[in-house]
Motif scaffolding. Structure first.
Motif, PDB file in Angstrom:
ATOM      1  N   LEU A 145      -3.287  -5.924  -6.301  1.00 37.74           N
ATOM      2  CA  LEU A 145      -2.578  -5.750  -5.020  1.00 37.74           C
ATOM      3  C   LEU A 145      -2.196  -7.100  -4.422  1.00 37.74           C
ATOM      4  CD1 LEU A 145      -4.473  -2.805  -3.248  1.00 37.74           C
ATOM      5  CD2 LEU A 145      -2.417  -2.723  -4.656  1.00 37.74           C
ATOM      6  N   MET A 148       0.793  -1.300 -13.420  1.00 39.10           N
ATOM      7  CA  MET A 148      -0.370  -1.699 -12.605  1.00 39.10           C
ATOM      8  C   MET A 148      -0.428  -3.201 -12.391  1.00 39.10           C
ATOM      9  SD  MET A 148      -3.378   0.697 -14.094  1.00 39.10           S
ATOM     10  CE  MET A 148      -2.769   1.826 -15.323  1.00 39.10           C
ATOM     11  N   GLY A 207      -3.643  -1.835  -8.090  1.00 43.99           N
ATOM     12  CA  GLY A 207      -2.888  -0.646  -7.692  1.00 43.99           C
ATOM     13  C   GLY A 207      -1.879  -0.266  -8.757  1.00 43.99           C
ATOM     14  N   LYS A 208      -1.533   1.019  -8.769  1.00 45.62           N
ATOM     15  CA  LYS A 208      -0.533   1.528  -9.713  1.00 45.62           C
ATOM     16  C   LYS A 208       0.696   1.935  -8.908  1.00 45.62           C
ATOM     17  CE  LYS A 208      -0.841   5.719 -11.806  1.00 45.62           C
ATOM     18  NZ  LYS A 208      -1.254   6.734 -12.786  1.00 45.62           N
ATOM     19  N   LEU A 209       1.882   1.456  -9.308  1.00 46.07           N
ATOM     20  CA  LEU A 209       3.116   1.827  -8.614  1.00 46.07           C
ATOM     21  C   LEU A 209       3.418   3.305  -8.859  1.00 46.07           C
ATOM     22  CD1 LEU A 209       5.262  -1.355  -9.297  1.00 46.07           C
ATOM     23  CD2 LEU A 209       4.510  -0.539  -7.067  1.00 46.07           C
ATOM     24  N   TYR A 237       3.580   1.882  -1.599  1.00 44.13           N
ATOM     25  CA  TYR A 237       4.154   2.242  -2.900  1.00 44.13           C
ATOM     26  C   TYR A 237       3.146   2.279  -4.043  1.00 44.13           C
ATOM     27  CZ  TYR A 237       8.401   1.202  -0.277  1.00 44.13           C
ATOM     28  OH  TYR A 237       9.386   1.177   0.683  1.00 44.13           O
ATOM     29  N   THR A 238       1.875   2.020  -3.740  1.00 42.29           N
ATOM     30  CA  THR A 238       0.877   2.004  -4.821  1.00 42.29           C
ATOM     31  C   THR A 238      -0.244   2.993  -4.533  1.00 42.29           C
ATOM     32  OG1 THR A 238      -0.295   0.199  -3.687  1.00 42.29           O
ATOM     33  CG2 THR A 238       1.223  -0.426  -5.448  1.00 42.29           C
ATOM     34  N   GLU A 239      -0.922   3.396  -5.600  1.00 41.68           N
ATOM     35  CA  GLU A 239      -2.163   4.154  -5.425  1.00 41.68           C
ATOM     36  C   GLU A 239      -3.293   3.353  -6.052  1.00 41.68           C
ATOM     37  OE1 GLU A 239      -1.741   7.521  -8.731  1.00 41.68           O
ATOM     38  OE2 GLU A 239      -0.003   7.427  -7.402  1.00 41.68           O
ATOM     39  N   ARG A 274       0.827  -1.219   0.000  1.00 45.99           N
ATOM     40  CA  ARG A 274       0.000   0.000   0.000  1.00 45.99           C
ATOM     41  C   ARG A 274       0.860   1.268   0.000  1.00 45.99           C
ATOM     42  NH1 ARG A 274      -5.310  -1.082   0.316  1.00 45.99           N
ATOM     43  NH2 ARG A 274      -6.041  -2.955   1.385  1.00 45.99           N
ATOM     44  N   LEU A 279       0.986  -8.326  -5.918  1.00 44.05           N
ATOM     45  CA  LEU A 279       2.153  -7.638  -5.349  1.00 44.05           C
ATOM     46  C   LEU A 279       2.507  -8.210  -3.975  1.00 44.05           C
ATOM     47  CD1 LEU A 279       1.419  -3.934  -6.372  1.00 44.05           C
ATOM     48  CD2 LEU A 279       3.261  -5.383  -7.248  1.00 44.05           C
ATOM     49  N   CYS A 339       9.384  -3.446  -9.208  1.00 45.83           N
ATOM     50  CA  CYS A 339       8.393  -3.613 -10.276  1.00 45.83           C
ATOM     51  C   CYS A 339       8.758  -4.830 -11.116  1.00 45.83           C
ATOM     52  CB  CYS A 339       8.354  -2.358 -11.149  1.00 45.83           C
ATOM     53  SG  CYS A 339       7.253  -2.539 -12.576  1.00 45.83           S
TER      54      CYS A 339
END
Length: 231
Positions: A61, A58, A50-52, A10-12, A8, A64, A79
């Protein structure tokens, strides 16, 4: 370092999910993660994407989290597509010591400066949980190992980054030697060094006009970039 918190950090979250593959599980991002049912993680639903932050790639989650759990769980994330590192990557180098000093001789191709000699020494020991065979002995052949850099501005920059890579335990690891085939032994870990001093019979010496640039690229790939250098 809870895997969910690392992911969480590092991602949005993505509101509109594109119809493309998640390159970790190879399912479509609009579908649930391929790790659904394999990996139970409360708080992360299998359909969340999520997008890094830096590179914008993407993933599910949950994928990841699975990838993080498969690494050495050091609080960093890499990544799967472009290898951008988030956080500070650390390795599994066994304990030892790194020393360096300047010697009053020049390397081939660097006749205008002296030479930095780095000495790495790692003793044999017992593998821990982060290594391939915990509890089993590992060997350490060819130590102390001597390596050479020109004592010029770029060589000193490389030295500073190698010290940082050593502190992050990235220079060596335990694995199988590509030269002897021996397993459970200390091996170099993707950051090339020049171990030959006055000649280049093995290809691990000078002259090599591209070496300093190449090693800067290899260090950067491990997350040890020039932006880490503080004057």
């Amino acid at each position: 370092k809870n895997p969910e918190d690392v992911v969480r950090r590092y991602t949005e979250k993505i509101k509109v999910v594109p119809d493309e593959d998640c390159t970790i599980c190879m399912e479509r991002l609009v579908m649930s993660s391929g790790y659904e049912g394999v990996l139970q993680h409360k708080g992360i639903k299998p359909e969340l994407v999520g997008k890094l932050g830096k590179c914008g790639h993407m993933y599910h989650l949950l994928c990841l989290v699975a990838m993080y759990n498969n690494g050495n769980k050091d609080g960093s994330l890499q990544c799967a597509t472009c290898k951008t590192i988030y956080g500070e990557k650390t390795g599994t180098q066994p304990p030892g010591k790194m020393e360096y000093h300047v010697i009053p001789h020049s390397l081939p191709g660097y006749s205008d400066c002296k030479t930095i000699r780095i000495v790495y020494d790692i003793p044999a020991g017992i593998q821990t949980n982060e290594h391939p065979n915990p509890g089993k002995k590992f060997s350490a052949r060819g130590f102390p190992r001597h390596c050479y850099l020109p004592d010029n501005e770029k060589g000193r920059r490389v030295l500073k980054l190698l010290i940082m890579a050593w502190d992050r335990r990235l220079i060596f690891t335990i694995g199988t030697s590509s030269t002897t085939g021996e397993s459970d032994t200390v091996v170099w870990n993707e950051i090339h060094h020049k171990t030959e001093f006055g000649s280049n019979l093995t290809g691990h010496g000078y002259p090599d006009p591209n070496y300093l640039d190449n090693v800067l690229t290899e260090l950067s790939a491990q997350g040890v970039g020039e932006d880490n250098l503080k004057d």
